[in-house]
Design an enzyme around this catalytic site. Sequence first.
Site, mmCIF file in Angstrom:
data_model
loop_
_atom_site.group_PDB
_atom_site.id
_atom_site.type_symbol
_atom_site.label_atom_id
_atom_site.label_comp_id
_atom_site.label_asym_id
_atom_site.label_seq_id
_atom_site.Cartn_x
_atom_site.Cartn_y
_atom_site.Cartn_z
ATOM 1 N N CYS A 42 36.809 47.978 24.544
ATOM 2 C CA CYS A 42 37.705 46.829 24.620
ATOM 3 C C CYS A 42 37.812 46.105 23.284
ATOM 4 O O CYS A 42 38.636 45.205 23.132
ATOM 5 C CB CYS A 42 37.243 45.851 25.686
ATOM 6 S SG CYS A 42 37.049 46.610 27.304
ATOM 7 N N THR A 273 30.569 62.265 44.710
ATOM 8 C CA THR A 273 31.770 63.082 44.829
ATOM 9 C C THR A 273 31.631 64.001 46.043
ATOM 10 O O THR A 273 30.642 63.923 46.783
ATOM 11 C CB THR A 273 31.964 63.966 43.581
ATOM 12 O OG1 THR A 273 30.913 64.951 43.570
ATOM 13 C CG2 THR A 273 31.877 63.143 42.299
ATOM 14 N N ILE A 278 26.485 65.462 42.736
ATOM 15 C CA ILE A 278 27.395 65.091 41.650
ATOM 16 C C ILE A 278 27.990 63.721 41.946
ATOM 17 O O ILE A 278 28.591 63.501 42.998
ATOM 18 C CB ILE A 278 28.519 66.130 41.448
ATOM 19 C CG1 ILE A 278 27.924 67.517 41.199
ATOM 20 C CG2 ILE A 278 29.418 65.711 40.281
ATOM 21 C CD1 ILE A 278 28.960 68.589 40.905
ATOM 22 N N LYS A 434 40.629 16.545 40.329
ATOM 23 C CA LYS A 434 41.181 17.564 41.224
ATOM 24 C C LYS A 434 41.450 18.780 40.358
ATOM 25 O O LYS A 434 42.462 18.847 39.666
ATOM 26 C CB LYS A 434 42.474 17.083 41.871
ATOM 27 C CG LYS A 434 42.280 15.895 42.807
ATOM 28 C CD LYS A 434 43.620 15.210 43.087
ATOM 29 C CE LYS A 434 43.412 13.960 43.926
ATOM 30 N NZ LYS A 434 44.556 13.039 43.816
#
Lengths: 563, 563
Positions: A42, A273, A278, A434
């Site tokens: 990222c 999976t 796996i 608020k």
Amino acid sequence: MKVIIVGGVAGGATAAARLRRLDETAEIVVFERSGYVSYANCGLPYYIGGVITDKEELTLQTPESFWQRFRVDMRVRHEVTAIHPAEKTVDVRNLATGETFTESYDKLVLSPGARPTQPALPGVGIDRLFTLRTVEDTLKIREFIEQHHPRSAVLAGGGFIGVELMENLRELGIDVTVVQRPRQLLNPLDADMAAFLHAKLRQKGVRLHLGCTVEGFAANGDRVNVLLKNEAPLTADMVVLAIGVTPDTGLAKAAGLELGIKGSILVNDRMETSAPDIYAVGDAVQVKHFVTGQDTLLSLAGPANKQGRIAADNICGGDSRYPGSQGSSVIKVFDMTIATTGVNEKTAKQAGIDCDKVYLSPMSHAGYYPGGKVMTLKVVFEKGTYRLLGAQIVGYEGVDKRIDVLATAIHAGLSALQLKDLDLAYAPPYSSAKDPVNMAGFMIENLSHGLVEQFFPEDVDALPRDGSVTLLDVRTPGEYADGHAEGFVNLPVDDLRERLREVPVGKPVYVICQSGLRSYIACRILAQQGFKCYNLSGGWRLYETVVRDRTAAQEAWPCGMEK
Amino acid sequence: MKVIIVGGVAGGATAAARLRRLDETAEIVVFERSGYVSYANCGLPYYIGGVITDKEELTLQTPESFWQRFRVDMRVRHEVTAIHPAEKTVDVRNLATGETFTESYDKLVLSPGARPTQPALPGVGIDRLFTLRTVEDTLKIREFIEQHHPRSAVLAGGGFIGVELMENLRELGIDVTVVQRPRQLLNPLDADMAAFLHAKLRQKGVRLHLGCTVEGFAANGDRVNVLLKNEAPLTADMVVLAIGVTPDTGLAKAAGLELGIKGSILVNDRMETSAPDIYAVGDAVQVKHFVTGQDTLLSLAGPANKQGRIAADNICGGDSRYPGSQGSSVIKVFDMTIATTGVNEKTAKQAGIDCDKVYLSPMSHAGYYPGGKVMTLKVVFEKGTYRLLGAQIVGYEGVDKRIDVLATAIHAGLSALQLKDLDLAYAPPYSSAKDPVNMAGFMIENLSHGLVEQFFPEDVDALPRDGSVTLLDVRTPGEYADGHAEGFVNLPVDDLRERLREVPVGKPVYVICQSGLRSYIACRILAQQGFKCYNLSGGWRLYETVVRDRTAAQEAWPCGMEK
């Protein structure tokens, strides 16, 4: 126990570290095709833009540091070329030497990630045409920029990475044009909220070439031509393809693992999976959407990390479960912050959910304390049940906070009506007594009690202008003079009680103000006088932004008009 | 219907506006003793410090604006002097004219607030001795500062307003000394977390004179002497009493309303008092603590506003309920942010709850993206059930976000184990792929699975140094050389596996690192080798801060040593 992990970035690296913490004796081998492990996916656009200055910062761990701390054998530039579930082996190629070998495993974790979608278009592969996914891609782009000082770039695609790249290239002074077929950037946003993003990008000089189909690329001397359908080509010094990503599951497919949508790997909530022993995690797996319950794909680092940890727990005899992804995301766009969680209105409707929505424009913190800025918040909920479905926020300071509060509320199964009760921390530099999230709750409660009915920007143009309904703008004369919707008559809310006789009896009234608050008060006054009233949710602020976005798109790019 | 509201600030003003939105025909009269309505109580210290420059900013609404928009008759400088529940009338004095009169009501809302606790000490009332609660108090202090340019101030008391005032006076260049009997500021913090606050204040030049009893005040020429027990007086150019607030309920008491703790007004969850048609809201009422279920008093603007709205709903025939307060709060202290929600460890124990805790020191956002800063997060939860009890965070950017996420989790009844599953929004400028709140969840889950056991800063000094236990510091030699706990031996985590023979078999091992992460990894290595291990929660970072706070308090002020 010998565990092999395919892919050493987010999910794979997390699984490896967690495995070691749970089992000091396991043999743990990670094969990573690129030259880097556990790198900051990222962060890549920010290295290109020079925000992150040191390449070392991108690589959170190295094979050496992983070995030192975790005794994990991280083999970079090693590509797993085949999985043999029956034999419990994988075939591996050392990309540096070309050597191939076979490794056995007791447990296998697949964390192959996703790769940039490469359209099958003429010219893909030419010089000056880049994709961005790995550290290597990043270095290549940065090196190109440093050596060739490009003055212009075309980005094909406008997802998260694309928008981050826009910002970073623009901050380098590069002329940036975005081209893509969809008419809006950042798909997790509804089109109305994307209008704020588009406005910011245009303000920063990014050209938005939306609704246009790229048909190919061609070298043009030192430049690249981007060939468009029904339009003259765009020419730029560099092009980056950021059209999207595709689960990188060729290996899993070849091994006969069951696949899900778009070729993703099918897993259960233990990250198992269809093949014994796996596991698979990260961008390559299909997940349940926490809100819709539907199968979905989400390329996000948070879920990948959580899934890696869960796979490791289960490999070591635990029973950890992944509760599903709700797609919470946030992105910085210049000085703006945009965040989403859950599903947007478009997706909710596609999922067949009968939904309603509120828009509000609260300040990030108390108006009397300096520095506060307006954000636009959209909350989507199910009609009748008030189940929270999702939220989108566009603004500046405090956007990421409110999306995480809403994400937590959704995760916890709070109803939209309960948002009003949240006891959130208030001091003038941080919020209002608020909080915006409370305000959303108040508004939704008002809807639930029938205190107010709404109409929306998309309804404004279709309202009859033949006198059969009354169209009121209750802002001040000054605000009204600065811009108003066609056919709406100015009657400031503070004058409404005295000038009530000016509102024709027996006709529905549609009321606009700047943000939707004064028009709500006007609606309450009118409703109690027997009028049928509708309040423009989001107000002139939202309506004007949507209209301007549409106009800018039409004026700038004729091809944006194609069907 | 005629509604009278006593007090026109947070709760009262909210009730008035909501009442009008619900009932266009009601007669609504607000009596406010001060000269201002709906003012920004929480902004007052910032006006003194010049952060808020315009006095108008403090008064969100005026009687005129309230009348224009809501047709609410706001009468400032009017004091209600008696309530007659049987007759349903109130006696009122116009403070400007001295005139008294009686008003009848159908419904009465009491929102009298709280007033600064005035200790019964000699000298209270002299010149240059101030309290801070109203706009008038604020103007008086600011005027004094502008005219007299005080160079020194003593603050008696260190709650929220006191700490905000410290910052604002300090920023004006005034020499500030805080004196109070409790040994820590900001009571919602546990003492260990308050140590970070104390360190910041000392760094900014605020003198902390804690554990000292003020016995009175005396004029000293143009200055004030603050008389202390067992110590020479402090002298300053001005003194502000900020010892705390007391519910202002003389009226309610005289009217025979049932009272709660500290003379507060007893209400049910509909905000109804013991007398028919009389409601009460805000700082003056006793509320249920959302976490402990115990009766409590909380002077916070958020609850006051919510309660005002609820009272109005119920007056208009609705059925709105207040779910209780969880005391979420946040405060800016120079560049630092401190926030809490729920109960702290001290309060939980007092409430008889068997609790546990984790400390962590995560970055506000991804370490590789510039500008991230460390925060210290303490999460308190119930042993066995993992019910979330509260959280405290001290840090910089992103503190307010994490407290609001935790406040939402507590409100929603999430368990501490579910924090790990929250799908929070991540991008490098805002968070990490594993958000601090997720990390807290991971740590608590590890405890729940017995993967690690903890010890705490308060345990360190009591550990035997006789060789019966092993004390390990697993940081780098450089970190160790910079400072370490007495008796702890350096063995860097990355060398631990190779140097395992150096750890004596058969003895418990106590492990320290900087933040608690590397020591956790070391504990996992050791535990799997059969060692009984304890990880220092919060690490050297927390321990050192607590020790330094203790030392600084002892060195600076001998009277801080009194029992």
